[in-house]
Write an enzyme that holds these catalytic residues in place. Structure first.
Site, short mmCIF file in Angstrom:
data_model
loop_
_atom_site.label_atom_id
_atom_site.label_comp_id
_atom_site.label_asym_id
_atom_site.label_seq_id
_atom_site.Cartn_x
_atom_site.Cartn_y
_atom_site.Cartn_z
N CYS A 90 1.13 -1.31 0.67
CA CYS A 90 -0.55 -0.24 -0.05
C CYS A 90 1.10 1.55 0.07
CB CYS A 90 -0.88 0.27 1.22
SG CYS A 90 -1.43 1.71 0.96
N CYS A 134 0.24 3.33 2.74
CA CYS A 134 1.37 3.00 4.56
C CYS A 134 1.79 1.46 4.33
CB CYS A 134 -0.50 2.40 5.59
SG CYS A 134 -0.88 1.01 4.82
N CYS A 153 -7.63 -1.08 2.04
CA CYS A 153 -6.71 -1.15 2.88
C CYS A 153 -6.70 -2.01 4.32
CB CYS A 153 -4.83 -0.42 2.28
SG CYS A 153 -3.63 -0.70 3.97
N CYS A 179 -4.81 1.59 6.49
CA CYS A 179 -4.72 3.06 6.15
C CYS A 179 -6.65 3.40 5.58
CB CYS A 179 -4.40 3.60 5.91
SG CYS A 179 -3.39 2.90 3.89
N CYS A 238 -9.26 -6.04 -9.07
CA CYS A 238 -8.89 -4.83 -9.73
C CYS A 238 -8.69 -3.90 -9.20
CB CYS A 238 -10.47 -4.90 -10.68
SG CYS A 238 -10.61 -3.49 -12.11
ZN LIG Z 1 -2.96 1.14 3.77
#
Ligand SMILES: [Zn+2]
Length: 134
Positions: A51, A54, A99, A102, A122
């Site tokens: 990510c 984060c 995510c 975060c 996706c």
């Molecule tokens: Zn994240």
């Protein structure tokens, strides 16, 4: 609006400082990148996609596949790294994924993927950063 508290929280100013305008539009405003626009679509090396918001590992390259949609697509996330919500925007009912650490928007999940899971995550490539396996 999403009022959940995530393990990683940032103010709007902090998000804008951390992310590019395109990343901000996708991850904090549920935008969608232009299909085929992200170089990660063509990333074929072994490694991990994390990510941008984060640094949490989200997807492994071994579960990435070419879906033909123009967005990086995966069978399954790293267990526990991604959460889903129902997205009713644009007159469609879709499963949104973000995510778990975060809360940043990543993309959508569809049930037309290949085995083993039959799922297609996706994902907007701008939300990911790739680290090749050592
Ligand atoms: Zn994240």
């Amino acid at each position: 609006m999403d009022t959940r508290t995530y393990p990683v929280t940032r103010t709007d100013a902090e998000w804008r400082a951390r992310l590019t305008p395109e990343q901000y539009a996708v991850m904090r405003n549920h935008g969608t990148e232009r299909p085929g626009s992200c170089a990660l679509l063509y990333e074929k090396r072994a490694g991990t996609f994390s990510c941008v918001g984060c640094d949490q590992p989200l997807f492994e390259s071994k579960l990435k596949f070419e879906s033909g949609t123009g967005w990086p697509s995966f069978n399954d996330p790293v267990p526990g790294s991604v959460e889903n919500t129902i997205d009713r925007s644009y007159g469609m009912v879709r499963t949104e994924c973000h995510c778990a650490r975060c809360g940043s928007h990543l993309g959508h999940v569809f049930e037309d993927g290949p085995p083993p899971t039959g799922l297609r995550y996706c994902i907007n490539g701008v939300a990911l950063k790739f680290e090749p396996a050592a």
